[in-house]
Design an enzyme around this catalytic site. Structure first.
Site, PDB file in Angstrom:
ATOM      1  N   LEU A 101       0.894  -1.091  -0.101  1.00 26.24           N
ATOM      2  CA  LEU A 101      -0.173  -0.023  -0.043  1.00 26.24           C
ATOM      3  C   LEU A 101       0.828   1.261   0.098  1.00 26.24           C
ATOM      4  O   LEU A 101       2.004   1.315   0.674  1.00 26.24           O
ATOM      5  CB  LEU A 101      -0.804  -0.108   1.269  1.00 26.24           C
ATOM      6  CG  LEU A 101      -1.949  -0.967   1.130  1.00 26.24           C
ATOM      7  CD1 LEU A 101      -2.696  -1.165   2.788  1.00 26.24           C
ATOM      8  CD2 LEU A 101      -2.958  -1.091   0.046  1.00 26.24           C
ATOM      9  N   ASP A 102       0.639   2.268  -0.774  1.00 25.34           N
ATOM     10  CA  ASP A 102       1.289   3.485  -0.563  1.00 25.34           C
ATOM     11  C   ASP A 102       1.528   4.070   0.726  1.00 25.34           C
ATOM     12  O   ASP A 102       0.584   3.755   1.624  1.00 25.34           O
ATOM     13  CB  ASP A 102       0.640   4.686  -1.487  1.00 25.34           C
ATOM     14  CG  ASP A 102       0.560   4.118  -2.937  1.00 25.34           C
ATOM     15  OD1 ASP A 102       1.137   3.326  -3.350  1.00 25.34           O
ATOM     16  OD2 ASP A 102      -0.434   4.933  -3.483  1.00 25.34           O
ATOM     17  N   LYS A 103       2.479   4.722   0.979  1.00 23.21           N
ATOM     18  CA  LYS A 103       3.068   5.128   2.145  1.00 23.21           C
ATOM     19  C   LYS A 103       1.893   5.877   3.218  1.00 23.21           C
ATOM     20  O   LYS A 103       1.632   5.570   4.353  1.00 23.21           O
ATOM     21  CB  LYS A 103       4.238   5.785   2.270  1.00 23.21           C
ATOM     22  CG  LYS A 103       4.906   6.195   3.673  1.00 23.21           C
ATOM     23  CD  LYS A 103       6.109   7.236   3.310  1.00 23.21           C
ATOM     24  CE  LYS A 103       6.250   7.680   4.917  1.00 23.21           C
ATOM     25  NZ  LYS A 103       7.831   8.545   4.736  1.00 23.21           N
ATOM     26  N   HIS A 228       0.755   3.658  -7.064  1.00 27.83           N
ATOM     27  CA  HIS A 228      -0.391   4.759  -7.013  1.00 27.83           C
ATOM     28  C   HIS A 228      -1.488   4.796  -8.009  1.00 27.83           C
ATOM     29  O   HIS A 228      -2.184   5.797  -8.393  1.00 27.83           O
ATOM     30  CB  HIS A 228       0.578   6.285  -7.484  1.00 27.83           C
ATOM     31  CG  HIS A 228       1.137   6.839  -6.366  1.00 27.83           C
ATOM     32  ND1 HIS A 228       1.106   6.492  -5.021  1.00 27.83           N
ATOM     33  CD2 HIS A 228       2.431   7.739  -6.377  1.00 27.83           C
ATOM     34  CE1 HIS A 228       1.848   7.523  -4.454  1.00 27.83           C
ATOM     35  NE2 HIS A 228       2.732   7.906  -5.197  1.00 27.83           N
TER      36      HIS A 228
END
Length: 281
Positions: A101-103, A228
């Protein structure tokens, strides 16, 4: 040794888990990685908690050992704190997140050391659905939903596979939604997942978002997981829409435990492990 034999230490049964499976509610600001020299990773959350729990439980067990030893020996079960300490302290060093998962994205993340299962869950041919709850600026239209259904092109080279965009609510202000969701910070809390970096010139500038900005709540289901991706898909829609908040809520038939707050985790139950394995057979 026979299959019925047990190994105990200080009255606690020691069990070796060849494979371990955790459900983590990933918080924003933590990397989806096994290790990083400078930043906290999702695996660090489990290891650090296990180390802390083990130290605290062992100290407590030492203080009460004389009082509990006889009882433990009599019934064959250790004190709960000792058992939890022994089990948690044996967190495998080869754990890794299943996908990423993105940060700044929150939500469901599986942590395991089962490489074959992780591969099967991530390989595109198995078509594992991943559903996200998102807060998006503006109003989602039927044309937007149709674009997702067809497969939206979100940069010069990449077109997303057909996906689902479902509207949960629309026309709410940032302030109203913030109160409803219990966000105690200012509306800046909703900007943590904005697109940023050289691939999005200008995106790192402060967004023109106020408490009166109208937003939509949506659920987005995809079968991919490119960098993203959801943020780029939404940004490709007409009207300059943007993701303000993103949380993964399902992976296949497995749903994020609502009792887990961001940063909390627990071991998967046997029936949940079966759900994951059945989804790739």
């Amino acid at each position: 040794m026979s299959a019925e034999d047990r190994i105990c230490f200080d009255g606690a049964e020691i069990r070796y888990a060849e494979q371990q499976y955790y459900m983590l509610h990933k918080p924003a600001g933590v990397l989806s990685a096994s290790e990083d020299r400078r930043q906290t990773t999702v695996v660090d959350l489990i290891r650090d908690a296990a180390s802390t729990d083990a130290s605290a439980a062992n100290a407590s067990a030492s203080d009460h050992h004389a009082a509990t030893a006889a009882e433990s020996a009599a019934d064959g079960h250790a004190d709960g704190r000792i058992a939890r300490s022994t089990e948690d302290a044996r967190v495998r060093k080869d754990l890794f997140p299943v996908g990423r998962l993105d940060k700044d994205t929150e939500g469901l993340l599986i942590i395991t050391n089962d490489g074959p299962l992780a591969h099967q869950l991530l390989v595109p041919k198995n078509h594992i659905d991943k559903t996200y709850y998102a807060i998006v600026t503006g109003t989602i239209t039927e044309d937007d939903q149709c674009a997702f259904t067809r497969g939206i092109r979100y940069d010069e080279k990449l077109t997303a596979l057909p996906a689902t965009l479902r509207v949960l609510s629309t026309g709410k202000t940032v302030a109203a939604l913030r109160r409803e969701l219990g966000f105690t910070a200012t509306s800046e809390r909703l900007l943590r997942t904005r697109l940023a970096g050289p691939a999005f010139i200008g995106a790192e500038e402060p967004a023109d978002i106020t408490d009166d900005t109208l937003v939509s709540e949506v659920e987005i289901t995809i079968q991919e997981g490119k960098f993203h991706q959801i943020k780029k898909m939404v940004k490709a829609l007409p009207g300059g829409k943007e993701i303000l908040y993103l949380r993964r809520i399902t992976m296949g038939a497995l749903r994020l435990d609502p009792d887990l707050a961001p940063g909390e985790f627990r071991k998967l139950r046997q029936e949940e492990i079966k759900i994951l394995k059945d989804s790739v057979e």
